[in-house]
Design a protein around this motif. Sequence first.
Motif, PDB file in Angstrom:
ATOM      1  N   GLU A  10       0.798  -1.152  -0.012  1.00 23.91           N
ATOM      2  CA  GLU A  10       0.069  -0.032  -0.163  1.00 23.91           C
ATOM      3  C   GLU A  10       0.799   1.339  -0.085  1.00 23.91           C
ATOM      4  OE1 GLU A  10      -2.942   2.468  -0.449  1.00 23.91           O
ATOM      5  OE2 GLU A  10      -3.538   0.266   0.121  1.00 23.91           O
ATOM      6  N   PHE A  11       0.716   1.944  -0.986  1.00 26.75           N
ATOM      7  CA  PHE A  11       1.675   3.350  -1.019  1.00 26.75           C
ATOM      8  C   PHE A  11       0.728   4.591  -0.662  1.00 26.75           C
ATOM      9  CE2 PHE A  11       3.241   0.292  -3.869  1.00 26.75           C
ATOM     10  CZ  PHE A  11       4.508   0.023  -3.643  1.00 26.75           C
ATOM     11  N   ALA A  12      -0.356   4.480  -0.232  1.00 27.31           N
ATOM     12  CA  ALA A  12      -1.096   5.568   0.192  1.00 27.31           C
ATOM     13  C   ALA A  12      -0.663   6.265   1.185  1.00 27.31           C
ATOM     14  CB  ALA A  12      -2.623   5.284   0.106  1.00 27.31           C
ATOM     15  N   LYS A  13      -0.923   7.607   1.423  1.00 28.68           N
ATOM     16  CA  LYS A  13      -0.701   8.144   2.914  1.00 28.68           C
ATOM     17  C   LYS A  13      -1.883   8.959   3.366  1.00 28.68           C
ATOM     18  CE  LYS A  13       4.193   9.592   1.490  1.00 28.68           C
ATOM     19  NZ  LYS A  13       5.076  10.448   1.300  1.00 28.68           N
ATOM     20  N   PRO A  14      -2.353   8.936   4.552  1.00 31.10           N
ATOM     21  CA  PRO A  14      -3.520   9.719   5.079  1.00 31.10           C
ATOM     22  C   PRO A  14      -3.308  11.042   4.764  1.00 31.10           C
ATOM     23  CG  PRO A  14      -2.102   9.170   6.913  1.00 31.10           C
ATOM     24  CD  PRO A  14      -1.458   8.375   5.637  1.00 31.10           C
ATOM     25  N   ASP A  16      -4.905  14.630   6.103  1.00 27.53           N
ATOM     26  CA  ASP A  16      -5.941  15.395   7.479  1.00 27.53           C
ATOM     27  C   ASP A  16      -6.732  16.817   7.093  1.00 27.53           C
ATOM     28  OD1 ASP A  16      -6.556  15.963  10.099  1.00 27.53           O
ATOM     29  OD2 ASP A  16      -4.255  16.779  10.624  1.00 27.53           O
ATOM     30  N   PRO A  31      -1.977  12.647  -1.504  1.00 32.51           N
ATOM     31  CA  PRO A  31      -1.660  12.010  -0.314  1.00 32.51           C
ATOM     32  C   PRO A  31      -0.652  12.652   0.509  1.00 32.51           C
ATOM     33  CG  PRO A  31      -1.427  10.706  -2.074  1.00 32.51           C
ATOM     34  CD  PRO A  31      -1.630  11.793  -2.479  1.00 32.51           C
ATOM     35  N   GLY A  32      -0.745  12.680   2.026  1.00 28.26           N
ATOM     36  CA  GLY A  32       0.134  13.221   2.849  1.00 28.26           C
ATOM     37  C   GLY A  32      -0.059  14.526   3.262  1.00 28.26           C
ATOM     38  N   THR A  34      -2.078  18.165   4.793  1.00 28.85           N
ATOM     39  CA  THR A  34      -2.832  18.553   5.555  1.00 28.85           C
ATOM     40  C   THR A  34      -3.511  19.823   5.303  1.00 28.85           C
ATOM     41  OG1 THR A  34      -1.325  17.501   7.416  1.00 28.85           O
ATOM     42  CG2 THR A  34      -2.737  19.303   8.055  1.00 28.85           C
TER      43      THR A  34
END
Length: 70
Positions: A10-14, A16, A31-32, A34
Amino acid sequence: MNPDLRRTHEFAKPIDIGSDVWVGGGAIVCPGVTIGSKSVIGAGSVVTRDIPAKTFAAGNPCRVIRDITE
């Protein structure tokens, strides 16, 4: 580009997103990223970097246009 690696990792990042944020239609949040509370993201924007709180940001790539003073 390796198909076996893509199937097993899995290469996704959360992302925010703070409270009271408005994201215009068609915007893309990468992805990633904020997005600070009480910010507004313009329609069609591509958000590639963090956006501070209480700002209006738009564009491709998305950038801060001005602070929101209310």
